[in-house]
Design a protein around this motif. Sequence first.
Motif, mmCIF file in Angstrom:
data_model
loop_
_atom_site.group_PDB
_atom_site.id
_atom_site.type_symbol
_atom_site.label_atom_id
_atom_site.label_comp_id
_atom_site.label_asym_id
_atom_site.label_seq_id
_atom_site.Cartn_x
_atom_site.Cartn_y
_atom_site.Cartn_z
ATOM 1 N N PHE A 78 -3.746 6.325 -7.813
ATOM 2 C CA PHE A 78 -3.640 5.255 -6.811
ATOM 3 C C PHE A 78 -2.203 4.797 -6.655
ATOM 4 O O PHE A 78 -1.678 4.692 -5.544
ATOM 5 C CB PHE A 78 -4.533 4.080 -7.213
ATOM 6 C CG PHE A 78 -4.283 2.832 -6.405
ATOM 7 C CD1 PHE A 78 -4.688 2.751 -5.086
ATOM 8 C CD2 PHE A 78 -3.630 1.741 -6.968
ATOM 9 C CE1 PHE A 78 -4.452 1.610 -4.334
ATOM 10 C CE2 PHE A 78 -3.398 0.600 -6.236
ATOM 11 C CZ PHE A 78 -3.815 0.536 -4.911
ATOM 12 N N PHE A 79 -1.539 4.539 -7.778
ATOM 13 C CA PHE A 79 -0.165 4.060 -7.687
ATOM 14 C C PHE A 79 0.795 5.163 -7.245
ATOM 15 O O PHE A 79 1.787 4.896 -6.558
ATOM 16 C CB PHE A 79 0.273 3.444 -9.018
ATOM 17 C CG PHE A 79 -0.307 2.080 -9.250
ATOM 18 C CD1 PHE A 79 0.074 1.006 -8.472
ATOM 19 C CD2 PHE A 79 -1.254 1.872 -10.239
ATOM 20 C CE1 PHE A 79 -0.460 -0.254 -8.664
ATOM 21 C CE2 PHE A 79 -1.808 0.615 -10.450
ATOM 22 C CZ PHE A 79 -1.406 -0.455 -9.659
ATOM 23 N N ALA A 80 0.511 6.398 -7.619
ATOM 24 C CA ALA A 80 1.339 7.508 -7.133
ATOM 25 C C ALA A 80 1.270 7.585 -5.617
ATOM 26 O O ALA A 80 2.289 7.754 -4.935
ATOM 27 C CB ALA A 80 0.868 8.821 -7.762
ATOM 28 N N LEU A 81 0.063 7.464 -5.074
ATOM 29 C CA LEU A 81 -0.109 7.522 -3.624
ATOM 30 C C LEU A 81 0.512 6.316 -2.949
ATOM 31 O O LEU A 81 1.150 6.444 -1.897
ATOM 32 C CB LEU A 81 -1.602 7.603 -3.295
ATOM 33 C CG LEU A 81 -1.969 7.916 -1.839
ATOM 34 C CD1 LEU A 81 -1.423 9.282 -1.429
ATOM 35 C CD2 LEU A 81 -3.483 7.864 -1.647
ATOM 36 N N LEU A 82 0.360 5.155 -3.560
ATOM 37 C CA LEU A 82 0.949 3.940 -3.004
ATOM 38 C C LEU A 82 2.467 4.057 -2.916
ATOM 39 O O LEU A 82 3.080 3.721 -1.891
ATOM 40 C CB LEU A 82 0.565 2.740 -3.877
ATOM 41 C CG LEU A 82 1.122 1.382 -3.466
ATOM 42 C CD1 LEU A 82 0.511 0.925 -2.151
ATOM 43 C CD2 LEU A 82 0.865 0.351 -4.560
ATOM 44 N N LEU A 83 3.081 4.552 -3.984
ATOM 45 C CA LEU A 83 4.535 4.670 -4.003
ATOM 46 C C LEU A 83 5.020 5.756 -3.054
ATOM 47 O O LEU A 83 6.116 5.666 -2.502
ATOM 48 C CB LEU A 83 5.019 4.960 -5.424
ATOM 49 C CG LEU A 83 4.849 3.807 -6.428
ATOM 50 C CD1 LEU A 83 5.155 4.291 -7.837
ATOM 51 C CD2 LEU A 83 5.746 2.639 -6.064
ATOM 52 N N LYS A 107 -9.832 -0.379 -3.034
ATOM 53 C CA LYS A 107 -11.192 -0.190 -2.499
ATOM 54 C C LYS A 107 -11.208 0.955 -1.497
ATOM 55 O O LYS A 107 -12.101 1.811 -1.518
ATOM 56 C CB LYS A 107 -11.691 -1.477 -1.840
ATOM 57 C CG LYS A 107 -12.095 -2.557 -2.818
ATOM 58 C CD LYS A 107 -12.582 -3.788 -2.079
ATOM 59 C CE LYS A 107 -13.061 -4.849 -3.043
ATOM 60 N NZ LYS A 107 -13.526 -6.078 -2.341
ATOM 61 N N HIS A 108 -10.226 0.989 -0.603
ATOM 62 C CA HIS A 108 -10.130 2.078 0.371
ATOM 63 C C HIS A 108 -9.880 3.406 -0.331
ATOM 64 O O HIS A 108 -10.425 4.449 0.051
ATOM 65 C CB HIS A 108 -9.005 1.793 1.374
ATOM 66 C CG HIS A 108 -9.308 0.656 2.292
ATOM 67 N ND1 HIS A 108 -8.336 0.030 3.042
ATOM 68 C CD2 HIS A 108 -10.475 0.030 2.594
ATOM 69 C CE1 HIS A 108 -8.898 -0.932 3.760
ATOM 70 N NE2 HIS A 108 -10.192 -0.946 3.493
ATOM 71 N N PHE A 109 -9.066 3.355 -1.342
ATOM 72 C CA PHE A 109 -8.726 4.551 -2.114
ATOM 73 C C PHE A 109 -9.976 5.174 -2.734
ATOM 74 O O PHE A 109 -10.212 6.378 -2.651
ATOM 75 C CB PHE A 109 -7.716 4.157 -3.192
ATOM 76 C CG PHE A 109 -7.319 5.257 -4.132
ATOM 77 C CD1 PHE A 109 -6.400 6.212 -3.753
ATOM 78 C CD2 PHE A 109 -7.851 5.316 -5.421
ATOM 79 C CE1 PHE A 109 -6.021 7.217 -4.636
ATOM 80 C CE2 PHE A 109 -7.482 6.308 -6.296
ATOM 81 C CZ PHE A 109 -6.562 7.267 -5.904
ATOM 82 N N LEU A 110 -10.798 4.339 -3.359
ATOM 83 C CA LEU A 110 -11.991 4.835 -4.033
ATOM 84 C C LEU A 110 -13.090 5.229 -3.051
ATOM 85 O O LEU A 110 -13.948 6.063 -3.375
ATOM 86 C CB LEU A 110 -12.526 3.772 -5.000
ATOM 87 C CG LEU A 110 -11.629 3.444 -6.197
ATOM 88 C CD1 LEU A 110 -12.247 2.322 -7.020
ATOM 89 C CD2 LEU A 110 -11.386 4.665 -7.064
ATOM 90 N N ALA A 111 -13.076 4.628 -1.860
ATOM 91 C CA ALA A 111 -14.130 4.906 -0.892
ATOM 92 C C ALA A 111 -13.987 6.275 -0.249
ATOM 93 O O ALA A 111 -14.936 6.808 0.325
ATOM 94 C CB ALA A 111 -14.142 3.829 0.187
ATOM 95 N N SER A 112 -12.825 6.856 -0.305
ATOM 96 C CA SER A 112 -12.566 8.140 0.351
ATOM 97 C C SER A 112 -12.641 9.282 -0.658
ATOM 98 O O SER A 112 -11.932 9.307 -1.651
ATOM 99 C CB SER A 112 -11.180 8.126 0.998
ATOM 100 O OG SER A 112 -10.805 9.416 1.420
ATOM 101 N N GLU A 113 -13.514 10.236 -0.402
ATOM 102 C CA GLU A 113 -13.633 11.395 -1.282
ATOM 103 C C GLU A 113 -12.333 12.191 -1.320
ATOM 104 O O GLU A 113 -11.951 12.736 -2.351
ATOM 105 C CB GLU A 113 -14.772 12.302 -0.809
ATOM 106 C CG GLU A 113 -16.153 11.723 -1.030
ATOM 107 C CD GLU A 113 -16.468 11.498 -2.488
ATOM 108 O OE1 GLU A 113 -15.984 12.274 -3.320
ATOM 109 O OE2 GLU A 113 -17.206 10.536 -2.807
ATOM 110 N N GLN A 114 -11.649 12.246 -0.191
ATOM 111 C CA GLN A 114 -10.401 13.000 -0.143
ATOM 112 C C GLN A 114 -9.360 12.329 -1.042
ATOM 113 O O GLN A 114 -8.672 12.990 -1.813
ATOM 114 C CB GLN A 114 -9.867 13.061 1.291
ATOM 115 C CG GLN A 114 -8.557 13.843 1.413
ATOM 116 C CD GLN A 114 -8.080 13.916 2.857
ATOM 117 O OE1 GLN A 114 -8.726 13.390 3.767
ATOM 118 N NE2 GLN A 114 -6.958 14.569 3.065
ATOM 119 N N ARG A 115 -9.291 10.996 -0.980
ATOM 120 C CA ARG A 115 -8.342 10.290 -1.821
ATOM 121 C C ARG A 115 -8.766 10.363 -3.285
ATOM 122 O O ARG A 115 -7.948 10.368 -4.188
ATOM 123 C CB ARG A 115 -8.228 8.827 -1.382
ATOM 124 C CG ARG A 115 -7.537 8.659 -0.040
ATOM 125 C CD ARG A 115 -7.354 7.203 0.293
ATOM 126 N NE ARG A 115 -6.776 7.020 1.605
ATOM 127 C CZ ARG A 115 -6.514 5.831 2.151
ATOM 128 N NH1 ARG A 115 -6.786 4.745 1.478
ATOM 129 N NH2 ARG A 115 -6.004 5.745 3.356
#
Length: 255
Positions: A78-83, A107-115
């Motif tokens: 999550f933080f890697a993607l955020l940065l 929440k958006h991060f976890l809701a997406s299978e791709q993410r």
Amino acid sequence: MPPDDEVTSLSAIGGSGQNGGIAFATTHWSVVLEAQGQSAAAQEALEKLCRTYWRPVYSFIRRQGAGREEAEDFTQGFFALLLERRDLDAVRREKGRLRSYLLTAVKHFLASEQRRATAIKRGKGQRLVPLEELSAIERAEMEPADLLSADRLYERRWASTLMEQVLRRLKDDYSTAGNAALFDWLKQLLPDEPGAPSRPEIAARLGMTENAVRQAFHRFRHRYQVLLREEISHTVAIASDIEDELRHLIAVLRA
């Protein structure tokens, strides 16, 4: 504000406060928002914020049902993607507050299978946040054994992380001034510290008068208040939000 001879905590200092002395223009989150994460200063500020406030995100992911290792991977990812993305468009919808922005983003991060797949891929092997700092007690607290929802656990962990950061900075102040022992004793007067010693006991241990201990704790509390509001200012977009955010955190801890 409580009298001088009463102990203080986050939930006891929610009265009116002055923002004077807080160098708001250079605080972390405001720098990130102003530059939209594109400048070197904004990137450094965002990385520091991620390393400071990763615990609430990890707690939320754990409470959502992820296993320990999976939650660690998701948190790093999550933080890697955020940065990497520095996608801060949602900040306006969250009133410019880091606390709300990170909760919505994860929440958006976890809701997406791709993410979710990306989290595993990018989280493995990267040490963007110091997950090794999690103690056995903290890991146990994050187990889904109590009745706190994921959102409420996130909010509680956010408040406790912020207080830990304030106390860490306060300890550094006292240590730099050669007063580490005084800090250790005065800290025990905070209401969330079990088995607090009496002021006469502290005075005897440190070779001080009771009045000197009272005055020392008054200064301790004042500095705590200053650092608390300064730390909150690092997580909001505008200075006028500091007191409102403080009231929110007090309500979270009292709930």
